[in-house]
Write a protein that holds these residues in place. Structure first.
Motif, PDB file in Angstrom:
ATOM      1  N   ALA A  60      23.887 -61.059 -17.990  1.00 34.78           N
ATOM      2  CA  ALA A  60      24.834 -61.866 -18.763  1.00 34.78           C
ATOM      3  C   ALA A  60      25.784 -62.660 -17.884  1.00 34.78           C
ATOM      4  O   ALA A  60      26.286 -63.705 -18.298  1.00 34.78           O
ATOM      5  CB  ALA A  60      25.625 -60.976 -19.720  1.00 34.78           C
ATOM      6  N   ASP A  61      26.049 -62.172 -16.683  1.00 32.31           N
ATOM      7  CA  ASP A  61      26.912 -62.903 -15.749  1.00 32.31           C
ATOM      8  C   ASP A  61      26.680 -62.370 -14.342  1.00 32.31           C
ATOM      9  O   ASP A  61      26.087 -61.299 -14.156  1.00 32.31           O
ATOM     10  CB  ASP A  61      28.388 -62.805 -16.147  1.00 32.31           C
ATOM     11  CG  ASP A  61      28.890 -61.379 -16.220  1.00 32.31           C
ATOM     12  OD1 ASP A  61      29.014 -60.731 -15.157  1.00 32.31           O
ATOM     13  OD2 ASP A  61      29.144 -60.897 -17.335  1.00 32.31           O
ATOM     14  N   CYS A 113      20.612 -65.642 -14.777  1.00 31.16           N
ATOM     15  CA  CYS A 113      21.593 -65.587 -15.850  1.00 31.16           C
ATOM     16  C   CYS A 113      21.330 -66.783 -16.752  1.00 31.16           C
ATOM     17  O   CYS A 113      21.581 -67.922 -16.354  1.00 31.16           O
ATOM     18  CB  CYS A 113      23.008 -65.626 -15.283  1.00 31.16           C
ATOM     19  SG  CYS A 113      24.306 -65.681 -16.551  1.00 31.16           S
ATOM     20  N   ARG A 120      22.937 -64.359 -23.747  1.00 26.69           N
ATOM     21  CA  ARG A 120      23.968 -63.602 -23.031  1.00 26.69           C
ATOM     22  C   ARG A 120      24.663 -62.600 -23.959  1.00 26.69           C
ATOM     23  O   ARG A 120      25.006 -61.495 -23.538  1.00 26.69           O
ATOM     24  CB  ARG A 120      24.967 -64.541 -22.368  1.00 26.69           C
ATOM     25  CG  ARG A 120      24.358 -65.375 -21.244  1.00 26.69           C
ATOM     26  CD  ARG A 120      25.411 -65.933 -20.298  1.00 26.69           C
ATOM     27  NE  ARG A 120      26.422 -66.706 -20.988  1.00 26.69           N
ATOM     28  CZ  ARG A 120      26.283 -67.986 -21.353  1.00 26.69           C
ATOM     29  NH1 ARG A 120      25.154 -68.626 -21.089  1.00 26.69           N
ATOM     30  NH2 ARG A 120      27.274 -68.622 -21.958  1.00 26.69           N
ATOM     31  N   LYS A 121      24.854 -62.974 -25.227  1.00 26.47           N
ATOM     32  CA  LYS A 121      25.435 -62.020 -26.179  1.00 26.47           C
ATOM     33  C   LYS A 121      24.519 -60.814 -26.361  1.00 26.47           C
ATOM     34  O   LYS A 121      24.993 -59.671 -26.456  1.00 26.47           O
ATOM     35  CB  LYS A 121      25.671 -62.703 -27.527  1.00 26.47           C
ATOM     36  CG  LYS A 121      26.902 -63.588 -27.567  1.00 26.47           C
ATOM     37  CD  LYS A 121      27.107 -64.174 -28.963  1.00 26.47           C
ATOM     38  CE  LYS A 121      28.392 -64.984 -29.040  1.00 26.47           C
ATOM     39  NZ  LYS A 121      28.593 -65.566 -30.399  1.00 26.47           N
ATOM     40  N   ARG A 124      24.824 -58.562 -23.262  1.00 26.25           N
ATOM     41  CA  ARG A 124      26.096 -57.820 -23.270  1.00 26.25           C
ATOM     42  C   ARG A 124      26.077 -56.712 -24.323  1.00 26.25           C
ATOM     43  O   ARG A 124      26.535 -55.588 -24.076  1.00 26.25           O
ATOM     44  CB  ARG A 124      27.256 -58.781 -23.532  1.00 26.25           C
ATOM     45  CG  ARG A 124      27.555 -59.738 -22.393  1.00 26.25           C
ATOM     46  CD  ARG A 124      28.880 -60.446 -22.608  1.00 26.25           C
ATOM     47  NE  ARG A 124      29.109 -61.445 -21.570  1.00 26.25           N
ATOM     48  CZ  ARG A 124      28.902 -62.743 -21.734  1.00 26.25           C
ATOM     49  NH1 ARG A 124      28.454 -63.202 -22.909  1.00 26.25           N
ATOM     50  NH2 ARG A 124      29.126 -63.590 -20.747  1.00 26.25           N
TER      51      ARG A 124
END
Length: 321
Positions: A60-61, A113, A120-121, A124
Motif C-alpha cells: 500500500a505504501d 505500490c 491500496r485500500k 491496507r
C-alpha cells in the motif's frame, strides 16, 4: 462502484486464505496473501500458471517495503520517490518471510505500490501484501475490465472488485537491481513507466537482448498475452490479407489504416496516434477480435518509443508461435 463493505469482504477473504480479483491502474490482478504459501498456491492453480514463473507482490505504501526487502539500493529509492505509487515493479533481495512459491525459489522478488485507490485500500484493509499476477488464464490476454475477469473465471472467483476499465492498460515496468552483471539496473519488462522516464532519474539502464531461460520476474516468457486466434505482427497487412483471401482476417491497427479491403474486422488503437491511448485499448481490442471466430489477426507495429516499447513487447510475445 466499489463500496467500503466490498473492500472489507474482499480483505476478509484474503486474510482467510482466499482469492479475489481487484483493479489496478495497469490490469486487473488476482490476489492472495503474499505471506501465505498455501493461498498463493491457489493463484497458480486457478491461473494454470507454472510455478517457475514468479509473482509480483503489491504493497500500500513504501513504508511496508523494509519488512519484505532485505536491501534497497539508492537508485531503487530514487525510483520509488518518483514513481510510487505507480506502474513500476522493482526486483530486490527478499526477506525470509516472503515464501519461495511467490519468488519461484529465487532469493529476489518483484514488488510494487499500485497507483489505484481501491487496490491500496484493499491492501491496507487486508493488512498483508498481495501476491497478484493478472487475473486471467496463464499466457492469455490480460484483463483490463472486471468483465474480462468474469469471462475467464466465472463462479471460480466469487469476489471481483469492479472499478471500471484500467487507466493504463499494460502491466507494470519491471526493473531489477539484482540481475545485472555490471552493477547497472536492468529492464526486465517494459510497461507503464517508460524507459526514457526511468533513465531521466537514474541514468543508463541495461536492456537485455536475450530472453532468460528462467524468468526472474513476470512477463519474461517468450509466449504470453496471447489470443486463441493466431496473431501475426506485420507492417504489411495488405500483403497478408491478399495472400489469405479465403480466410477471415482481422486487423489491429495503430491508427486508421489506409487499406481496409478484405478484412473481416478492424480495431484501431488510437485514431490520433497516441501511444498512451493505444496502450489502454490494446488488450480489449485484442479480446474483441479474438471473440469473432477469425482465422488470423494481423497486428500492425507501433513506434517503439516510450509506451510503444511496452506495446511492442506484448505484441511480439502474443505473436510467437
Amino acid at each position: 462502484m466499489v463500496t467500503a463493505q466490498d473492500i472489507a469482504d474482499a480483505a476478509n477473504t484474503i486474510r482467510a486464505g482466499g482469492l479475489v480479483a481487484f483493479p489496478t491502474e495497469t490490469v486487473y490482478g488476482l490476489a492472495a496473501n503474499a505471506l501465505d504459501a498455501t493461498a498463493v498456491a491457489q493463484v497458480f492453480e486457478l491461473k494454470c500458471r507454472p510455478q517457475f514463473d514468479p509473482l509480483i507482490s503489491h504493497i500500500a505504501d513504501a513504508s511496508q517495503l523494509t519488512k519484505l526487502a532485505r536491501e534497497v539500493p539508492a537508485q531503487a529509492l530514487e525510483l520509488i520517490e518518483h514513481f510510487w505509487p505507480g506502474p513500476l515493479s522493482l526486483v530486490l533481495k527478499k526477506q525470509p518471510q516472503v515464501p519461495d512459491i511467490v519468488t519461484a525459489g529465487l532469493s529476489s522478488f518483484a514488488i510494487r505500490c499500485p497507483d489505484h485507490e481501491i487496490a491500496r485500500k484493499l491492501i491496507r484493509s487486508a493488512g498483508v501484501p498481495l501476491a497478484a499476477p493478472s487475473a486471467n488464464r496463464f499466457g492469455m490476454i490480460s484483463p483490463t475490465t472486471a468483465t474480462h475477469v468474469i469471462e475467464q473465471f466465472g463462479d471460480q472467483l466469487p469476489i471481483v472488485l469492479d472499478d471500471g476499465p484500467c487507466r493504463i492498460g499494460v502491466e507494470s515496468t519491471v526493473v531489477s537491481f539484482v540481475d545485472s552483471q555490471d552493477g547497472r539496473p536492468m529492464l526486465l519488462r517494459p510497461g507503464g513507466v517508460t524507459l526514457e522516464k526511468l533513465e531521466e532519474i537514474i541514468g543508463p539502464i541495461e536492456v537485455p537482448t536475450l530472453v532468460s531461460s528462467r524468468p526472474t520476474s513476470p512477463g519474461q516468457l517468450s509466449r504470453h498475452y496471447s489470443p486463441a486466434t493466431p496473431l501475426i505482427l506485420s507492417a504489411d497487412s495488405e500483403k497478408i490479407v491478399s495472400a489469405n483471401d479465403k480466410l477471415k482476417v482481422g486487423l489491429m491497427s495503430f491508427q486508421r489504416p489506409h487499406f481496409t479491403a478484405g478484412f473481416a474486422a478492424i480495431e484501431v488503437l488510437s485514431e490520433q496516434g497516441c501511444l498512451r491511448e493505444a496502450a489502454v485499448n490494446l488488450f480489449a481490442a485484442m479480446r474483441r477480435l479474438d471473440a469473432l471466430g477469425l482465422d488470423i489477426i494481423v497486428a500492425q507495429p507501433v513506434p517503439e518509443v516510450e509506451l510503444g516499447r511496452a506495446i511492442m513487447d506484448r505484441l511480439r510475445r502474443a505473436a510467437v508461435s
